[in-house]
Design a protein around this motif. Sequence first.
Motif, PDB file in Angstrom:
ATOM      1  N   ASP A   1       0.820  -1.210   0.000  1.00 36.33           N
ATOM      2  CA  ASP A   1       0.000   0.000   0.000  1.00 36.33           C
ATOM      3  C   ASP A   1       0.854   1.260   0.000  1.00 36.33           C
ATOM      4  N   ILE A   2       1.973   1.195   0.706  1.00 36.64           N
ATOM      5  CA  ILE A   2       2.835   2.362   0.896  1.00 36.64           C
ATOM      6  C   ILE A   2       4.283   1.933   0.726  1.00 36.64           C
ATOM      7  N   ARG A   3       5.075   2.811   0.113  1.00 37.39           N
ATOM      8  CA  ARG A   3       6.497   2.535  -0.066  1.00 37.39           C
ATOM      9  C   ARG A   3       7.324   3.664   0.545  1.00 37.39           C
ATOM     10  N   VAL A   4       8.336   3.272   1.304  1.00 33.65           N
ATOM     11  CA  VAL A   4       9.289   4.215   1.885  1.00 33.65           C
ATOM     12  C   VAL A   4      10.676   3.777   1.431  1.00 33.65           C
ATOM     13  N   ALA A   5      11.519   4.722   1.029  1.00 30.98           N
ATOM     14  CA  ALA A   5      12.850   4.346   0.537  1.00 30.98           C
ATOM     15  C   ALA A   5      13.917   5.313   1.025  1.00 30.98           C
ATOM     16  N   ALA A   6      15.110   4.796   1.148  1.00 29.69           N
ATOM     17  CA  ALA A   6      16.267   5.657   1.381  1.00 29.69           C
ATOM     18  C   ALA A   6      16.534   6.431   0.090  1.00 29.69           C
ATOM     19  N   THR A   7      17.036   7.653   0.220  1.00 34.28           N
ATOM     20  CA  THR A   7      17.324   8.447  -0.985  1.00 34.28           C
ATOM     21  C   THR A   7      18.372   7.761  -1.849  1.00 34.28           C
TER      22      THR A   7
ATOM     23  N   THR B   1       0.199   3.558 -10.268  1.00 36.05           N
ATOM     24  CA  THR B   1       0.861   4.291  -9.191  1.00 36.05           C
ATOM     25  C   THR B   1       1.378   5.649  -9.647  1.00 36.05           C
ATOM     26  N   ILE B   2       2.031   5.695 -10.806  1.00 35.87           N
ATOM     27  CA  ILE B   2       2.668   6.950 -11.232  1.00 35.87           C
ATOM     28  C   ILE B   2       2.084   7.531 -12.516  1.00 35.87           C
ATOM     29  N   GLY B   3       1.105   6.864 -13.101  1.00 35.13           N
ATOM     30  CA  GLY B   3       0.524   7.339 -14.354  1.00 35.13           C
ATOM     31  C   GLY B   3       1.067   6.570 -15.541  1.00 35.13           C
ATOM     32  N   VAL B   4       0.276   6.490 -16.582  1.00 31.05           N
ATOM     33  CA  VAL B   4       0.598   5.646 -17.741  1.00 31.05           C
ATOM     34  C   VAL B   4       1.857   6.108 -18.469  1.00 31.05           C
TER      35      VAL B   4
ATOM     36  N   ALA C   1      12.321   8.791  -7.246  1.00 30.36           N
ATOM     37  CA  ALA C   1      11.136   7.960  -7.028  1.00 30.36           C
ATOM     38  C   ALA C   1      10.074   8.730  -6.248  1.00 30.36           C
ATOM     39  N   LYS C   2      10.528   9.523  -5.264  1.00 27.94           N
ATOM     40  CA  LYS C   2       9.588  10.350  -4.487  1.00 27.94           C
ATOM     41  C   LYS C   2       8.986  11.435  -5.365  1.00 27.94           C
ATOM     42  N   SER C   3       9.805  12.029  -6.223  1.00 26.45           N
ATOM     43  CA  SER C   3       9.326  13.147  -7.043  1.00 26.45           C
ATOM     44  C   SER C   3       8.266  12.726  -8.050  1.00 26.45           C
ATOM     45  N   ILE C   4       8.258  11.456  -8.462  1.00 25.48           N
ATOM     46  CA  ILE C   4       7.267  10.992  -9.437  1.00 25.48           C
ATOM     47  C   ILE C   4       6.125  10.215  -8.780  1.00 25.48           C
ATOM     48  N   GLY C   5       6.149  10.126  -7.450  1.00 28.63           N
ATOM     49  CA  GLY C   5       5.058   9.467  -6.745  1.00 28.63           C
ATOM     50  C   GLY C   5       5.165   7.959  -6.645  1.00 28.63           C
ATOM     51  N   LEU C   6       6.335   7.427  -6.961  1.00 29.01           N
ATOM     52  CA  LEU C   6       6.534   5.982  -6.856  1.00 29.01           C
ATOM     53  C   LEU C   6       6.615   5.546  -5.401  1.00 29.01           C
ATOM     54  N   ILE C   7       7.187   6.418  -4.549  1.00 29.89           N
ATOM     55  CA  ILE C   7       7.250   6.137  -3.117  1.00 29.89           C
ATOM     56  C   ILE C   7       6.606   7.288  -2.351  1.00 29.89           C
ATOM     57  N   ASN C   8       6.195   7.010  -1.125  1.00 30.90           N
ATOM     58  CA  ASN C   8       5.557   8.038  -0.298  1.00 30.90           C
ATOM     59  C   ASN C   8       6.569   8.933   0.404  1.00 30.90           C
ATOM     60  N   HIS C   9       7.666   8.322   0.881  1.00 33.53           N
ATOM     61  CA  HIS C   9       8.660   9.054   1.657  1.00 33.53           C
ATOM     62  C   HIS C   9      10.069   8.632   1.244  1.00 33.53           C
ATOM     63  N   ALA C  10      10.956   9.613   1.116  1.00 30.44           N
ATOM     64  CA  ALA C  10      12.375   9.352   0.852  1.00 30.44           C
ATOM     65  C   ALA C  10      13.156   9.890   2.042  1.00 30.44           C
ATOM     66  N   VAL C  11      14.006   9.047   2.612  1.00 32.75           N
ATOM     67  CA  VAL C  11      14.756   9.440   3.813  1.00 32.75           C
ATOM     68  C   VAL C  11      16.251   9.220   3.605  1.00 32.75           C
ATOM     69  N   GLU C  12      17.042  10.093   4.216  1.00 28.47           N
ATOM     70  CA  GLU C  12      18.494   9.937   4.140  1.00 28.47           C
ATOM     71  C   GLU C  12      18.911   8.654   4.858  1.00 28.47           C
ATOM     72  N   GLN C  13      19.788   7.897   4.220  1.00 24.00           N
ATOM     73  CA  GLN C  13      20.225   6.638   4.824  1.00 24.00           C
ATOM     74  C   GLN C  13      21.066   6.913   6.073  1.00 24.00           C
ATOM     75  N   ASN C  14      20.952   6.048   7.060  1.00 21.85           N
ATOM     76  CA  ASN C  14      21.723   6.186   8.294  1.00 21.85           C
ATOM     77  C   ASN C  14      22.885   5.186   8.323  1.00 21.85           C
TER      78      ASN C  14
END
Length: 230
Positions: free
Chosen positions: A86-92, A118-121, A139-152
């Motif tokens: 339903d939701i995707r979160v990814a490291a930048t 998810t992102i349009g045809v 991926a965040k900018s095109i709506g593929l993921i909900n949140h992009a976070v800096e990796q720790n």
Amino acid sequence: MISKVTEALKTDKKVRTVIFRSEVPGVFCAGADLKERAKMHSSEVSSFVSKARATINEMANLPVPTIAAIDGIALGGGLELALACDIRVAATSAKMGLVETKLAIIPGAGGTQRLPRTIGVSLAKELIFSARVIDGEEAKSIGLINHAVEQNEAGDAAYRRALALAREFLPQGPVAMRVAKLAINQGMEVDLLTGLAIEEACYAQTIPTKDRIEGLLAFKDKRPPRYKGE
């Protein structure tokens, strides 16, 4: 393995939210083993892809919210797996893409259907036709993921963000969460009028529940509700 887990999760009423993650550093899911695939007969390939498609469909049909925590590479079937959540979160720094056309095949476990939804045809066609791999920021900018976070330093930033999201979901009424997901998923596949009828039918399932009364009482008493999923 995933198939057995999803089968168990379907009937476990205690489960409120599911997070899919990898414990392999830098890799969420790299897709099919190409060396193994090269040794397969064409009939074996069809069977393999059918099983993968069925497993991913089972994931998509889990009744509770699902979150993909992408802390590394998610390519081919790996991204298809994430798309079923339903939701995707990814490291930048994560890398993801449907790269199958580069191998003279197409995404076969839902990618050609879930990515455009998810992102349009047009954008989905561009990514699939080019077999392009993108990072978490794009991926965040095109709506593929909900949140992009800096990796720790631990390499689990997406997982930690997914946990935070899950904690936002947990206090809500379990029955409401299940039927809300059902209403959204089914409604997105039909026209608005039919979708509104689906919503009405789903809402009706919440009316006779003990949780609905508990929610009203908790609001009246100015206390947190104690939902039991009943």
